[in-house]
Scaffold this motif. Sequence first.
Motif, short mmCIF file in Angstrom:
data_model
loop_
_atom_site.label_atom_id
_atom_site.label_comp_id
_atom_site.label_asym_id
_atom_site.label_seq_id
_atom_site.Cartn_x
_atom_site.Cartn_y
_atom_site.Cartn_z
N THR A 287 3.30 35.69 -14.88
CA THR A 287 1.65 36.44 -16.04
C THR A 287 1.76 35.71 -17.52
OG1 THR A 287 3.65 38.34 -16.73
CG2 THR A 287 1.80 38.45 -15.11
N CYS A 288 0.44 36.50 -18.08
CA CYS A 288 0.70 35.56 -19.79
C CYS A 288 1.41 35.75 -20.37
CB CYS A 288 -0.88 36.73 -19.87
SG CYS A 288 -1.12 35.91 -21.56
N PRO A 289 1.89 35.07 -21.14
CA PRO A 289 2.87 35.23 -21.78
C PRO A 289 2.89 35.91 -23.10
CG PRO A 289 2.12 33.33 -21.57
CD PRO A 289 1.11 34.00 -20.90
N VAL A 290 1.50 36.54 -23.62
CA VAL A 290 0.86 36.61 -24.54
C VAL A 290 1.14 38.26 -24.09
CG1 VAL A 290 0.02 37.28 -26.60
CG2 VAL A 290 0.61 34.69 -25.56
N CYS A 291 0.60 38.90 -23.27
CA CYS A 291 0.27 40.17 -23.12
C CYS A 291 1.00 40.31 -21.80
CB CYS A 291 -1.89 40.54 -22.66
SG CYS A 291 -1.77 40.05 -21.55
N GLN A 292 1.45 39.64 -20.85
CA GLN A 292 1.76 40.14 -19.44
C GLN A 292 1.50 41.31 -18.76
OE1 GLN A 292 5.78 40.97 -20.18
NE2 GLN A 292 6.01 39.40 -21.09
N ARG B 18 -8.01 30.59 -19.83
CA ARG B 18 -7.45 31.32 -20.16
C ARG B 18 -6.91 33.09 -19.77
NH1 ARG B 18 -9.14 30.57 -25.85
NH2 ARG B 18 -10.28 28.55 -26.07
N CYS B 19 -6.33 33.75 -20.36
CA CYS B 19 -6.26 35.41 -19.65
C CYS B 19 -7.67 35.99 -20.47
CB CYS B 19 -4.57 35.53 -20.51
SG CYS B 19 -4.86 37.32 -20.53
N SER B 20 -7.81 36.03 -19.33
CA SER B 20 -9.43 37.29 -19.26
C SER B 20 -9.06 38.50 -19.74
CB SER B 20 -9.52 37.39 -17.71
OG SER B 20 -8.57 38.67 -17.21
N ASN B 21 -7.88 39.03 -20.35
CA ASN B 21 -7.27 40.17 -21.24
C ASN B 21 -7.14 40.26 -22.39
OD1 ASN B 21 -6.03 42.88 -21.69
ND2 ASN B 21 -4.41 41.73 -22.01
N CYS B 22 -6.31 38.80 -22.65
CA CYS B 22 -6.13 38.67 -23.97
C CYS B 22 -6.87 37.28 -25.47
CB CYS B 22 -4.81 38.73 -24.88
SG CYS B 22 -3.39 36.93 -23.92
N GLY B 23 -6.92 36.21 -23.71
CA GLY B 23 -7.94 35.46 -24.54
C GLY B 23 -7.21 34.27 -24.50
ZN LIG Z 1 -2.83 37.75 -22.17
#
Ligand SMILES: [Zn+2]
Length: 128
Positions: free
Chosen positions: A16-21, A43-48
């Motif tokens: 998963t995305c390392p920033v928002c998971q 990009r992560c579509s949740n946190c960009g």
């Molecule tokens: Zn993210």
Amino acid sequence: MKSLKGNKLYSIFTGTCPVCQEESMYKDPNPYHISRLFDMHERCSNCGTKYKMEPSFFFGAMYVSYAVGIAFATAAFVISWWIFKLSLLSTFIAIVLTLIVFLPVIVRWSRNIWVNFFFSYDGKKAKG
Ligand SMILES: [Zn+2]
């Protein structure tokens, strides 16, 4: 697994995305769909978060994959040699097979570990 959320291990094991998971970095979360093994979202579509910091960013993951590969090989050695008491040749074959079978996982985990060197979890960016 859920209790690991916020920990880098969660991102590493789930991809998963390392920033928002919140969501997978990969277009296809199953590493055994080999043709899509390297298919990642930009990009992560949740946190960009942009995963690929520079064009050859994931090249460095290769170094991580040596370490991850050795970890799998060591595990295969311990299990075949010490636990199943196989012969040296069978142990060697077991190690090679383990590396082949787990290659997609090794590739993905290496990328996940690599990306987690550069990004940190930010709870504020998670959905909560
Ligand atoms: Zn993210």
